[in-house]
Design a protein around this motif. Structure first.
Motif, PDB file in Angstrom:
ATOM      1  N   ASN A 159       0.835  -1.195   0.000  1.00  0.00           N
ATOM      2  CA  ASN A 159       0.000   0.000   0.000  1.00  0.00           C
ATOM      3  C   ASN A 159       0.878   1.257   0.000  1.00  0.00           C
ATOM      4  O   ASN A 159       2.102   1.174   0.075  1.00  0.00           O
ATOM      5  N   ALA A 160       0.228   2.415  -0.031  1.00  0.00           N
ATOM      6  CA  ALA A 160       0.943   3.688  -0.078  1.00  0.00           C
ATOM      7  C   ALA A 160       1.781   3.909   1.182  1.00  0.00           C
ATOM      8  O   ALA A 160       1.453   3.423   2.265  1.00  0.00           O
ATOM      9  N   ALA A 161       2.879   4.667   1.019  1.00  0.00           N
ATOM     10  CA  ALA A 161       3.758   5.035   2.130  1.00  0.00           C
ATOM     11  C   ALA A 161       4.208   3.819   2.933  1.00  0.00           C
ATOM     12  O   ALA A 161       4.147   3.803   4.153  1.00  0.00           O
ATOM     13  N   SER A 162       4.657   2.805   2.227  1.00  0.00           N
ATOM     14  CA  SER A 162       5.043   1.540   2.866  1.00  0.00           C
ATOM     15  C   SER A 162       6.383   1.062   2.331  1.00  0.00           C
ATOM     16  O   SER A 162       6.845   1.498   1.273  1.00  0.00           O
ATOM     17  N   GLN A 163       7.004   0.146   3.082  1.00  0.00           N
ATOM     18  CA  GLN A 163       8.283  -0.424   2.655  1.00  0.00           C
ATOM     19  C   GLN A 163       8.371  -1.883   3.085  1.00  0.00           C
ATOM     20  O   GLN A 163       8.036  -2.234   4.217  1.00  0.00           O
ATOM     21  N   LEU A 164       8.823  -2.727   2.155  1.00  0.00           N
ATOM     22  CA  LEU A 164       9.044  -4.135   2.443  1.00  0.00           C
ATOM     23  C   LEU A 164      10.508  -4.447   2.170  1.00  0.00           C
ATOM     24  O   LEU A 164      11.015  -4.197   1.077  1.00  0.00           O
ATOM     25  N   THR A 165      11.193  -4.980   3.175  1.00  0.00           N
ATOM     26  CA  THR A 165      12.589  -5.388   3.034  1.00  0.00           C
ATOM     27  C   THR A 165      12.649  -6.900   3.132  1.00  0.00           C
ATOM     28  O   THR A 165      12.043  -7.498   4.033  1.00  0.00           O
ATOM     29  N   TYR A 166      13.369  -7.546   2.207  1.00  0.00           N
ATOM     30  CA  TYR A 166      13.363  -9.005   2.130  1.00  0.00           C
ATOM     31  C   TYR A 166      14.728  -9.502   1.663  1.00  0.00           C
ATOM     32  O   TYR A 166      15.455  -8.828   0.930  1.00  0.00           O
ATOM     33  N   LYS A 167      15.065 -10.698   2.132  1.00  0.00           N
ATOM     34  CA  LYS A 167      16.335 -11.312   1.757  1.00  0.00           C
ATOM     35  C   LYS A 167      16.106 -12.380   0.697  1.00  0.00           C
ATOM     36  O   LYS A 167      15.125 -13.116   0.730  1.00  0.00           O
ATOM     37  N   ILE A 168      17.055 -12.451  -0.228  1.00  0.00           N
ATOM     38  CA  ILE A 168      16.993 -13.439  -1.298  1.00  0.00           C
ATOM     39  C   ILE A 168      18.084 -14.465  -1.044  1.00  0.00           C
ATOM     40  O   ILE A 168      19.277 -14.158  -1.104  1.00  0.00           O
ATOM     41  N   SER A 169      17.663 -15.675  -0.718  1.00  0.00           N
ATOM     42  CA  SER A 169      18.627 -16.728  -0.408  1.00  0.00           C
ATOM     43  C   SER A 169      18.010 -18.089  -0.681  1.00  0.00           C
ATOM     44  O   SER A 169      16.836 -18.320  -0.370  1.00  0.00           O
ATOM     45  N   LYS A 170      18.786 -18.972  -1.261  1.00  0.00           N
ATOM     46  CA  LYS A 170      18.312 -20.330  -1.530  1.00  0.00           C
ATOM     47  C   LYS A 170      18.538 -21.266  -0.355  1.00  0.00           C
ATOM     48  O   LYS A 170      17.974 -22.350  -0.288  1.00  0.00           O
ATOM     49  N   THR A 171      19.385 -20.862   0.583  1.00  0.00           N
ATOM     50  CA  THR A 171      19.771 -21.771   1.665  1.00  0.00           C
ATOM     51  C   THR A 171      19.210 -21.396   3.026  1.00  0.00           C
ATOM     52  O   THR A 171      19.342 -22.155   3.971  1.00  0.00           O
ATOM     53  N   SER A 172      18.579 -20.229   3.127  1.00  0.00           N
ATOM     54  CA  SER A 172      18.044 -19.798   4.415  1.00  0.00           C
ATOM     55  C   SER A 172      16.957 -20.748   4.890  1.00  0.00           C
ATOM     56  O   SER A 172      16.153 -21.251   4.097  1.00  0.00           O
ATOM     57  N   ARG A 173      16.891 -20.983   6.204  1.00  0.00           N
ATOM     58  CA  ARG A 173      15.898 -21.890   6.776  1.00  0.00           C
ATOM     59  C   ARG A 173      14.547 -21.227   6.994  1.00  0.00           C
ATOM     60  O   ARG A 173      13.575 -21.902   7.343  1.00  0.00           O
ATOM     61  N   GLU A 174      14.483 -19.938   6.822  1.00  0.00           N
ATOM     62  CA  GLU A 174      13.211 -19.245   6.960  1.00  0.00           C
ATOM     63  C   GLU A 174      13.146 -18.099   5.948  1.00  0.00           C
ATOM     64  O   GLU A 174      14.161 -17.642   5.430  1.00  0.00           O
ATOM     65  N   ARG A 175      11.918 -17.685   5.669  1.00  0.00           N
ATOM     66  CA  ARG A 175      11.703 -16.559   4.766  1.00  0.00           C
ATOM     67  C   ARG A 175      11.252 -15.381   5.629  1.00  0.00           C
ATOM     68  O   ARG A 175      10.128 -15.359   6.120  1.00  0.00           O
TER      69      ARG A 175
END
Length: 381
Positions: free
Chosen positions: A193-209
């Protein structure tokens, strides 16, 4: 009936205080509007009328009595009557509140649109509204694509030389007046939505998202029992395996609200004092004192923004003002003491700000759009 009585009648209809005769009068208006749909020349009128009729047929229980009309349908009725230039108000030129609303059309504020900024792991920032559709960047072992519908997608590359075990952090942020849709590398879809931010990690081996949210987003999480999906927001963590839910976590809102549409999620208050598991149709509220509560809600209200609508359901004026400020990228200023009213209404997000202010005018709020040195603002008094 006299035109100047219509405002009061619609308000009482909205509150559930009409007599059977008065309810019949309002429902007659629907039929008259239906007969005028060709003259109205509004593509969405027919769809809106059908929606209102459907909702009118749904039972709505209030104070132990059964009414044929839910409050949200009544709000839609108000919207329909005032938002398509219907002959009741504008063609007959009555006096009163709607005439005030008509003056708003002289100066207006355009709605938000699909704009966002993507920040890559190396700090590079890409203004997505400036980018052509197609591949726009690479991040780790993924190619990032943008399409014309305001959607960003990560697609894994097949080249082994591009693969890395080092997590790469990206972020997508929308300004006031912006929205965007994102498909994460695991296939999960996110509406920001407006005025929002999503930060995310890109990894094939991480045990969690793990993703971090500031603002509001709707999630449709891809199922992966081996890698739980977690959303970290203000004061809480949402833990899921595969589900659909909405998180509203703006810094200027008094509480964080998590609404479950499908599946199950666990809300963990980060202070460690309490956690709850939600069922579909439930909403968890984390207040400023870190108190966590759960209530049954209408999910469609919480995700109306994702479906292209601004929705107010017994909202206080300050909550409405915050929504308007974020979506229309404008400051909302109160002159004098704000009215102690609860507002209900629904309008498409692709309409100009004046259409929303028309709804507010029915609650005896004096709303206008002012321009000072080329900068517009909404004034409510």
């Amino acid at each position: 009936m006299e035109q100047n009585n219509m405002q009061d009648l619609l308000k009482r209809y909205l509150e559930g205080n009409c007599t059977p005769e008065e309810r019949a009068q309002v429902e007659l208006w629907y039929e008259l509007l239906d007969s005028k749909k060709a003259a109205a020349n509004e593509a969405e009128l027919e769809e809106d009328l059908a929606e209102v009729r459907t909702r009118l047929a749904m039972p709505f229980r209030k104070k132990g009595k059964l009414f044929r009309y839910p409050a949200v349908a009544a709000a839609a009725a108000v919207l329909l009557i005032i938002s398509i230039g219907s002959y009741f108000y504008f063609n007959n030129k009555p006096s009163g509140v709607p005439q005030k609303a008509n003056k708003l059309l002289a100066t207006d504020i355009a709605p938000g649109r699909n704009i966002a900024i993507l920040q890559l792991g190396d700090g590079t920032e890409i203004a997505l509204d400036d980018q052509s559709n197609g591949a726009i960047a690479k991040s780790g072992s993924n190619t990032i694509y943008k399409n014309a519908k305001g959607q960003l997608t990560y697609v894994a590359t097949e080249s082994k030389e591009d693969e890395t075990d080092n997590p790469v952090s990206n972020s997508l942020r929308t300004p006031r007046g912006g929205q965007f849709q994102l498909t994460l590398p695991d296939g999960s879809q996110v509406w920001l939505n407006a005025a929002s931010q999503l930060t995310y990690k890109i990894s094939k081996t991480s045990r969690e998202r793990l993703v971090e949210l500031k603002g509001e987003a709707y999630f449709e999480v891809a199922k992966d029992a081996n890698r739980p999906f977690k959303v970290l927001s203000k004061g809480q963590v949402v833990e899921v395996l595969g589900t659909h839910f909405n998180v509203s976590s703006y810094d200027d809102d008094p509480s964080v609200k998590t609404t479950l549409a499908e599946g199950a999620v666990r809300i963990v208050e980060t202070g460690g004092h309490r956690n709850v598991v939600l069922e579909p149709g439930q909403q968890a509220t984390l207040d400023s004192s870190n108190r966590l509560s759960v209530a049954q809600v209408d999910v469609s209200d919480a995700i109306a923004w994702k479906n292209g609508k601004l929705n107010f359901n017994q909202s206080d004026i300050y909550a409405v003002a915050r929504q308007l400020s974020r979506w229309y990228n404008v400051d909302v200023v109160f002159k004098g003491r704000a009215a102690n009213v609860r507002l209900s209404g629904e309008v498409y997000r692709n309409t100009n700000a004046s259409k929303v202010l028309e709804i507010l005018a029915f609650y005896n709020l004096n709303c206008k759009i002012e321009t000072n040195n080329g900068v517009k603002r909404i004034v409510i008094e």
